[in-house]
Design an enzyme around this catalytic site. Structure first.
Site, short mmCIF file in Angstrom:
data_model
loop_
_atom_site.label_atom_id
_atom_site.label_comp_id
_atom_site.label_asym_id
_atom_site.label_seq_id
_atom_site.Cartn_x
_atom_site.Cartn_y
_atom_site.Cartn_z
N SER A 77 1.16 7.65 12.01
CA SER A 77 1.04 9.06 11.63
C SER A 77 1.80 9.35 10.34
O SER A 77 2.80 8.69 10.02
CB SER A 77 1.65 9.88 12.77
OG SER A 77 1.87 11.20 12.35
N ARG A 95 3.29 18.65 3.03
CA ARG A 95 2.88 17.25 3.24
C ARG A 95 1.47 17.06 2.71
O ARG A 95 0.59 17.87 2.96
CB ARG A 95 2.92 16.92 4.74
CG ARG A 95 2.41 15.52 5.03
CD ARG A 95 2.53 15.17 6.49
NE ARG A 95 3.91 14.97 6.89
CZ ARG A 95 4.33 15.12 8.15
NH1 ARG A 95 3.50 15.48 9.10
NH2 ARG A 95 5.60 14.91 8.45
N TYR A 138 8.89 11.38 17.65
CA TYR A 138 7.49 10.97 17.54
C TYR A 138 7.30 10.04 16.32
O TYR A 138 6.68 8.98 16.43
CB TYR A 138 6.63 12.22 17.41
CG TYR A 138 5.16 11.98 17.16
CD1 TYR A 138 4.32 11.51 18.16
CD2 TYR A 138 4.60 12.24 15.90
CE1 TYR A 138 2.96 11.31 17.92
CE2 TYR A 138 3.26 12.04 15.65
CZ TYR A 138 2.44 11.58 16.66
OH TYR A 138 1.10 11.38 16.42
N ALA A 179 -2.48 22.79 14.52
CA ALA A 179 -2.68 24.04 13.76
C ALA A 179 -4.16 24.45 13.59
O ALA A 179 -4.50 25.61 13.86
CB ALA A 179 -2.00 23.93 12.41
P1 NAD Z 1 -4.84 13.04 22.15
O1 NAD Z 1 -3.60 13.58 22.78
O2 NAD Z 1 -6.07 13.88 22.19
O3 NAD Z 1 -5.19 11.62 22.73
C1 NAD Z 1 -4.22 10.71 23.20
C2 NAD Z 1 -4.67 10.23 24.56
O4 NAD Z 1 -3.71 9.30 25.06
C3 NAD Z 1 -4.76 11.37 25.60
O5 NAD Z 1 -6.05 11.47 26.14
C4 NAD Z 1 -3.74 10.97 26.66
O6 NAD Z 1 -4.13 11.29 27.98
C5 NAD Z 1 -3.67 9.46 26.46
N1 NAD Z 1 -2.44 8.93 27.06
C6 NAD Z 1 -1.21 9.51 27.04
N2 NAD Z 1 -0.36 8.79 27.79
C7 NAD Z 1 -1.07 7.75 28.28
C8 NAD Z 1 -0.75 6.65 29.12
N3 NAD Z 1 0.50 6.51 29.63
N4 NAD Z 1 -1.72 5.76 29.45
C9 NAD Z 1 -2.96 5.92 28.96
N5 NAD Z 1 -3.34 6.92 28.16
C10 NAD Z 1 -2.39 7.81 27.81
O7 NAD Z 1 -4.45 12.70 20.62
P2 NAD Z 1 -5.36 12.32 19.37
O8 NAD Z 1 -5.25 13.44 18.41
O9 NAD Z 1 -6.69 11.86 19.82
O10 NAD Z 1 -4.52 11.12 18.77
C11 NAD Z 1 -4.89 9.74 18.92
C12 NAD Z 1 -3.84 8.87 18.23
O11 NAD Z 1 -3.74 9.21 16.85
C13 NAD Z 1 -2.43 9.04 18.80
O12 NAD Z 1 -1.77 7.80 18.79
C14 NAD Z 1 -1.75 9.98 17.82
O13 NAD Z 1 -0.37 9.84 17.83
C15 NAD Z 1 -2.39 9.53 16.52
N6 NAD Z 1 -2.35 10.60 15.51
C16 NAD Z 1 -3.15 11.70 15.63
C17 NAD Z 1 -3.11 12.69 14.66
C18 NAD Z 1 -3.97 13.91 14.73
O14 NAD Z 1 -3.94 14.71 13.78
N7 NAD Z 1 -4.76 14.14 15.78
C19 NAD Z 1 -2.23 12.57 13.55
C20 NAD Z 1 -1.42 11.44 13.48
C21 NAD Z 1 -1.51 10.45 14.45
#
Ligand code: NAD
Length: 334
Positions: free
Chosen positions: A120, A287, A151, A195
């Site tokens: 991220s 950012r 995080y 957001a």
């Molecule tokens: P999200 O929260 O929609 O999806 C993450 C999923 O991981 C969820 O469905 C959750 O239930 C699952 N999860 C959590 N704990 C778990 C566990 N113990 N076992 C199995 N599954 C588990 O988030 P997203 O936006 O789809 O993000 C996906 C990835 O991208 C993440 O690693 C996040 O950190 C990274 N990321 C996302 C963004 C963004 O803007 N959405 C930005 C930077 C990084």
């Protein structure tokens, strides 16, 4: 049925926002896909060939998830928007460390060939993000490290873990640093929403209920860039098959303030809103993504405009809000 020569892929976090879009993208590309999550996708049925409910904090579950798999997209994480991230540091550090340590180690044990880790923009040091008019962040800006929250620290450690597993065990790891991905079928209420989704919800409420005001955390002059989810899944599919193994930014490089984001959405919704600025977690002041390396490495960059992506996102969230209001009215009448 798995066709001969069909690549077998695992998407972790397949019940989440980006994961559910990625599963659909990979299915359309002809992969055999296993999705794993602790929950089913909330907003539509999964397109995965197989979907398993597994807690990936446990190594034995990770072994099960990665069996007979050639490529892993590791998206599972305990995460949310600023409100969630800034208030759950211990929980996030604990859960995400376990998920990533165990998923990568199980993938190595099961002979997975390629592994994409989703990091991220939150890994970048706070001291480079103190102005709204921020210099776009280059990959090498990550050190000396000083992420704002746990995080980001966990993401940095997992990036390093991927590097060492590649060097020591030969598993082809790739690392992407997402910059604010948005789109339909993501959290839009409940505290984990980010957001763009939160703003779409607030503006849909104005449109549908006759409310006039939306609340914005801080003065709304904090800046970000936002990338639509279709570009995100295309980018990571390109990255996992590239030969570039260092961390790579993936996002848009058009910067807007949160006030401007609200204005664009209000225009899409065709409503007038009054902004009420309240105290709340704002994250870093500014950012933006520097996409020089992204263009060099992939010969590609995100193309979908903020307005086009927000139009699709807003329409979907407006429908969610409408359904919720209808359900409430029906319950009250019953
Ligand atoms: P999200 O929260 O929609 O999806 C993450 C999923 O991981 C969820 O469905 C959750 O239930 C699952 N999860 C959590 N704990 C778990 C566990 N113990 N076992 C199995 N599954 C588990 O988030 P997203 O936006 O789809 O993000 C996906 C990835 O991208 C993440 O690693 C996040 O950190 C990274 N990321 C996302 C963004 C963004 O803007 N959405 C930005 C930077 C990084």
């Amino acid at each position: 049925m798995i066709a001969k020569n069909q690549t077998k892929v695992l998407v972790t976090g397949a019940g989440g926002f980006i994961g559910s879009h990625l599963v659909t993208y990979l299915k359309n590309k002809g992969y055999w896909v296993r999705g794993v999550d602790i929950k089913e996708p909330e907003f539509s049925k999964t397109d995965a060939d197989e979907f398993e409910l597994l807690d990936l904090r446990r190594w034995d579950n990770c072994l099960q998830a990665t069996r007979n798999i050639q490529e892993v997209y590791a998206l599972a994480a305990d995460m949310g928007g600023m409100g969630f991230i800034s208030n759950h540091n211990a929980q996030i550090l604990y859960n995400n460390s376990l998920i990533n340590l165990h998923t990568l180690d199980a993938a190595k044990t099961n002979g997975v060939e390629r592994y994409l880790y989703t990091s991220s923009a939150c890994i970048y040091p706070e001291y480079l993000q103190e102005e709204a008019d921020v210099k776009p962040l280059k990959e090498e800006d990550a050190y000396p490290a000083q992420p704002q929250d746990a995080y980001g620290w966990e993401k940095l450690i997992s990036e390093i873990l991927c590097m060492h597993y590649r060097n020591d065990y030969g598993i082809e790891t790739r690392t992407v640093r997402f910059h604010n991905i948005f789109g339909e079928k993501g959290s839009w209420e409940g505290g984990r929403e980010k957001a763009p989704a939160a703003m779409c919800r607030k503006i849909a409420e104005v449109k549908l209920t006759g409310k006039k005001e939306i609340e914005i955390w801080g003065d709304g002059e904090q800046t970000r860039s936002f990338c639509y989810v279709d570009d995100c899944v295309e980018g990571i599919h390109r990255l996992i098959h590239s030969d570039f193994s260092e961390p790579l930014n993936l996002g848009q490089d058009r910067i807007v303030t949160i006030n401007q984001l609200a204005d664009i959405i209000a225009e899409i919704a065709n409503v007038k809103v009054t902004k009420k600025h309240i105290d709340g977690p704002m994250g870093v002041r500014g950012r933006n993504s520097d996409n020089t390396k992204l263009r060099e490495v992939l010969g590609w960059e995100p193309k979908i405009s903020l307005e086009d992506g927000l139009k699709k996102t807003y329409d979907w969230i407006e429908n969610q809000v409408k359904e919720k209001i209808q359900n409430k009215t029906e319950t009250a009448a019953a």
